[in-house]
Scaffold this motif. Sequence first.
Motif, PDB file in Angstrom:
ATOM      1  N   TRP A  10      13.769   9.678 -37.324  1.00 40.96           N
ATOM      2  CA  TRP A  10      12.565   8.890 -37.540  1.00 40.96           C
ATOM      3  C   TRP A  10      11.692   8.911 -36.301  1.00 40.96           C
ATOM      4  O   TRP A  10      12.116   9.340 -35.231  1.00 40.96           O
ATOM      5  CB  TRP A  10      12.928   7.455 -37.907  1.00 40.96           C
ATOM      6  N   SER A  11      10.466   8.419 -36.478  1.00 42.20           N
ATOM      7  CA  SER A  11       9.537   8.321 -35.361  1.00 42.20           C
ATOM      8  C   SER A  11       8.655   7.087 -35.537  1.00 42.20           C
ATOM      9  O   SER A  11       8.344   6.690 -36.664  1.00 42.20           O
ATOM     10  CB  SER A  11       8.647   9.568 -35.305  1.00 42.20           C
ATOM     11  N   ILE A  12       8.230   6.542 -34.431  1.00 45.13           N
ATOM     12  CA  ILE A  12       7.318   5.396 -34.443  1.00 45.13           C
ATOM     13  C   ILE A  12       6.007   5.768 -35.128  1.00 45.13           C
ATOM     14  O   ILE A  12       5.408   4.957 -35.818  1.00 45.13           O
ATOM     15  CB  ILE A  12       7.064   4.895 -33.003  1.00 45.13           C
TER      16      ILE A  12
ATOM     17  N   LEU B 123      21.046   6.588 -36.478  1.00 46.16           N
ATOM     18  CA  LEU B 123      19.593   6.690 -36.434  1.00 46.16           C
ATOM     19  C   LEU B 123      19.193   7.468 -35.189  1.00 46.16           C
ATOM     20  O   LEU B 123      19.672   7.171 -34.093  1.00 46.16           O
ATOM     21  CB  LEU B 123      18.964   5.296 -36.398  1.00 46.16           C
ATOM     22  N   VAL B 124      18.322   8.454 -35.378  1.00 45.70           N
ATOM     23  CA  VAL B 124      17.880   9.274 -34.251  1.00 45.70           C
ATOM     24  C   VAL B 124      16.355   9.206 -34.179  1.00 45.70           C
ATOM     25  O   VAL B 124      15.659   9.710 -35.074  1.00 45.70           O
ATOM     26  CB  VAL B 124      18.334  10.743 -34.395  1.00 45.70           C
ATOM     27  N   SER B 125      15.860   8.596 -33.130  1.00 45.32           N
ATOM     28  CA  SER B 125      14.418   8.550 -32.896  1.00 45.32           C
ATOM     29  C   SER B 125      13.995   9.861 -32.251  1.00 45.32           C
ATOM     30  O   SER B 125      14.616  10.333 -31.303  1.00 45.32           O
ATOM     31  CB  SER B 125      14.084   7.374 -31.961  1.00 45.32           C
ATOM     32  N   THR B 126      12.923  10.429 -32.768  1.00 43.43           N
ATOM     33  CA  THR B 126      12.407  11.676 -32.186  1.00 43.43           C
ATOM     34  C   THR B 126      11.321  11.389 -31.152  1.00 43.43           C
ATOM     35  O   THR B 126      10.626  12.296 -30.711  1.00 43.43           O
ATOM     36  CB  THR B 126      11.849  12.595 -33.293  1.00 43.43           C
TER      37      THR B 126
ATOM     38  N   TYR C 111      11.975  21.869 -39.668  1.00 43.10           N
ATOM     39  CA  TYR C 111      10.829  22.167 -38.805  1.00 43.10           C
ATOM     40  C   TYR C 111      10.195  20.908 -38.209  1.00 43.10           C
ATOM     41  O   TYR C 111       9.104  20.972 -37.659  1.00 43.10           O
ATOM     42  CB  TYR C 111       9.796  22.996 -39.566  1.00 43.10           C
ATOM     43  N   GLY C 112      10.838  19.792 -38.345  1.00 44.80           N
ATOM     44  CA  GLY C 112      10.374  18.581 -37.696  1.00 44.80           C
ATOM     45  C   GLY C 112       9.707  17.568 -38.595  1.00 44.80           C
ATOM     46  O   GLY C 112       9.244  16.528 -38.120  1.00 44.80           O
ATOM     47  N   GLU C 113       9.610  17.838 -39.892  1.00 43.56           N
ATOM     48  CA  GLU C 113       8.991  16.859 -40.798  1.00 43.56           C
ATOM     49  C   GLU C 113       9.849  15.598 -40.840  1.00 43.56           C
ATOM     50  O   GLU C 113      11.070  15.655 -40.751  1.00 43.56           O
ATOM     51  CB  GLU C 113       8.790  17.455 -42.199  1.00 43.56           C
ATOM     52  N   LEU C 114       9.156  14.475 -40.967  1.00 43.79           N
ATOM     53  CA  LEU C 114       9.825  13.174 -40.973  1.00 43.79           C
ATOM     54  C   LEU C 114       9.326  12.337 -42.146  1.00 43.79           C
ATOM     55  O   LEU C 114       8.175  12.499 -42.545  1.00 43.79           O
ATOM     56  CB  LEU C 114       9.554  12.425 -39.667  1.00 43.79           C
TER      57      LEU C 114
ATOM     58  N   HIS D 244      17.636  16.055 -46.435  1.00 41.83           N
ATOM     59  CA  HIS D 244      16.611  15.519 -47.330  1.00 41.83           C
ATOM     60  C   HIS D 244      15.358  15.242 -46.504  1.00 41.83           C
ATOM     61  O   HIS D 244      15.426  14.525 -45.510  1.00 41.83           O
ATOM     62  CB  HIS D 244      17.095  14.232 -47.991  1.00 41.83           C
ATOM     63  N   SER D 245      14.235  15.790 -46.915  1.00 35.19           N
ATOM     64  CA  SER D 245      12.957  15.485 -46.276  1.00 35.19           C
ATOM     65  C   SER D 245      12.194  14.511 -47.150  1.00 35.19           C
ATOM     66  O   SER D 245      12.131  14.687 -48.363  1.00 35.19           O
ATOM     67  CB  SER D 245      12.128  16.761 -46.086  1.00 35.19           C
TER      68      SER D 245
END
Length: 154
Positions: free
Chosen positions: A46-48, A74-77, A120-123, A138-139
């Motif tokens: 996930w990301s802010i 949970l992994v924040s990017t 590829y980095g989609e969140l 799963h995207s």
Amino acid sequence: MGRMLLTLAALLVASAASAEVKPFTADSVNAVQQQWDGEPYLMVLWSIDCPPCHKELETLGALLKDNPDLAVTLVSTDQDMPEAQVMETLARYKIEAADNWRFADPVPARLRQAIDPSWYGELPRSYFVSANGERKGHSGLLSEDAIRGWLQND
């Protein structure tokens, strides 16, 4: 009333301060796997800056409230964001006590490659990991039903 609010605020700050966000490096994929030791788990990236991620974090917060032993990583990017912002977000959704990590590599593509060469980095991005270590990516936003269904079937 004012004293009560100050006490509550101090408790929230103390709680956030005691929570841990571990640095996520290329070796962390294996560390997470070993940590769950053959138990099925869900790994959520996930990301802010990702609005759907906030909806997903809210869902996970509710699930973890009802099921505190739920196996979730949970992994924040957000490696370029101040850690305080990451902690504040985790506290907002009451998930600061979960297994939390944060990207910690100057080359994020290296971490994406370590996690999944086809990502590829989609969140938001999630991985349902079975007891035998098989991962299903799963995207997009996960529904509460999808999470509960997977956890009950694996």
